[in-house]
Design a protein around this motif. Structure first.
Motif, PDB file in Angstrom:
ATOM      1  N   LEU A  45       0.826  -1.210   0.000  1.00 47.51           N
ATOM      2  CA  LEU A  45       0.000   0.000   0.000  1.00 47.51           C
ATOM      3  C   LEU A  45       0.857   1.256   0.000  1.00 47.51           C
ATOM      4  O   LEU A  45       0.527   2.257  -0.635  1.00 47.51           O
ATOM      5  CB  LEU A  45      -0.941   0.000   1.203  1.00 47.51           C
TER       6      LEU A  45
ATOM      7  N   TRP B 236      -0.585   2.283  -4.019  1.00 51.95           N
ATOM      8  CA  TRP B 236      -1.846   1.762  -3.478  1.00 51.95           C
ATOM      9  C   TRP B 236      -2.570   0.796  -4.420  1.00 51.95           C
ATOM     10  O   TRP B 236      -3.207  -0.150  -3.941  1.00 51.95           O
ATOM     11  CB  TRP B 236      -2.766   2.903  -3.015  1.00 51.95           C
ATOM     12  N   PRO B 237      -2.485   0.938  -5.766  1.00 57.56           N
ATOM     13  CA  PRO B 237      -3.164  -0.064  -6.592  1.00 57.56           C
ATOM     14  C   PRO B 237      -2.577  -1.474  -6.426  1.00 57.56           C
ATOM     15  O   PRO B 237      -3.298  -2.463  -6.492  1.00 57.56           O
ATOM     16  CB  PRO B 237      -2.977   0.453  -8.028  1.00 57.56           C
TER      17      PRO B 237
ATOM     18  N   ALA C 280      -3.947  -2.681  -3.209  1.00 51.46           N
ATOM     19  CA  ALA C 280      -5.347  -3.081  -3.385  1.00 51.46           C
ATOM     20  C   ALA C 280      -5.433  -4.461  -4.030  1.00 51.46           C
ATOM     21  O   ALA C 280      -6.264  -5.290  -3.634  1.00 51.46           O
ATOM     22  CB  ALA C 280      -6.084  -2.045  -4.227  1.00 51.46           C
TER      23      ALA C 280
ATOM     24  N   ALA D 105      -4.501  -7.009  -1.365  1.00 46.84           N
ATOM     25  CA  ALA D 105      -5.602  -7.208  -0.423  1.00 46.84           C
ATOM     26  C   ALA D 105      -6.736  -8.005  -1.058  1.00 46.84           C
ATOM     27  O   ALA D 105      -7.322  -8.895  -0.422  1.00 46.84           O
ATOM     28  CB  ALA D 105      -6.113  -5.862   0.083  1.00 46.84           C
ATOM     29  N   ALA D 106      -7.050  -7.717  -2.330  1.00 46.05           N
ATOM     30  CA  ALA D 106      -8.140  -8.415  -3.014  1.00 46.05           C
ATOM     31  C   ALA D 106      -7.837  -9.901  -3.145  1.00 46.05           C
ATOM     32  O   ALA D 106      -8.700 -10.752  -2.860  1.00 46.05           O
ATOM     33  CB  ALA D 106      -8.381  -7.787  -4.388  1.00 46.05           C
TER      34      ALA D 106
END
Length: 193
Positions: free
Chosen positions: A112, A116-117, A120, A123-124
């Protein structure tokens, strides 16, 4: 020299053993004597204290994010070294004779912080795999492997080497889990381990 400072900063922040601190603060015992014996959120969950496990997860992620954020701010050419240092600090903290966690939550924080992408995507993958399999180790390993792939797909090729190195560390530290996965004996989240 900046890369040395960034790595040292990351290592010192990463080596703060939040799982151990929280379980001691809230009289949940010595986490190193429970379950797998490591200091990460999954093992803290084995104490039966979901709040402590969630706190460990958040704080372990936050220390990774903070290491990278500080590097971006003060050592902007070498944030990858802070990221790698933070994961190494969590996994091999000097204060605990180099016996720490497996780096999954801290890797979430550093991804992150780096972009951040990518975080993300990490995390996904982690959440989807956990929802589908209910196997924490498999979810964490899949997310770690997904991070350098996501970096490449997003055109952040400069981040691929450090994220690939972190993925290798996470996989190596999960070698016992891999053996149990192959044997069909790896416990699921919520089961007695």
């Amino acid at each position: 020299m900046d890369w040395i400072y960034a790595a040292a900063l990351g290592y010192l922040l990463g080596s703060v053993p939040f799982g151990l601190i929280l379980t001691r603060m809230f009289d949940a015992g010595d986490i190193r004597q429970i379950g797998s014996g490591n200091i990460g959120a999954t093992n803290v969950l084995r104490t039966g204290r979901k709040g402590l496990a969630a706190g460990t997860l958040l704080l372990d992620g936050a220390k990774g994010f903070l290491a990278v954020w500080l590097a971006w701010r003060y050592l902007p050419d070498v944030p990858g070294f802070a990221a790698l240092g933070a994961v190494l600090g969590h996994c091999f903290p000097i204060w605990l004779k180099f016996k720490g966690g497996k780096g999954v939550a801290t890797t979430l924080g550093v991804t992150l912080g780096l972009a951040w992408p990518i975080g993300a995507a990490y995390a996904a993958v982690w959440l989807v795999m956990l929802a589908v399999t209910r196997i924490s180790s498999l979810s964490g390993m899949a997310a770690a492997v997904a991070a350098p792939i996501a970096a490449a797909l997003l055109g952040r090729l400069e981040l691929v080497p450090v994220l690939a190195a972190i993925a290798v560390i996470v996989l190596i530290l999960h070698r016992a889990n891999i053996a149990r996965l192959r044997a069909g004996t790896e416990p699921k989240v919520g089961s007695k381990a």
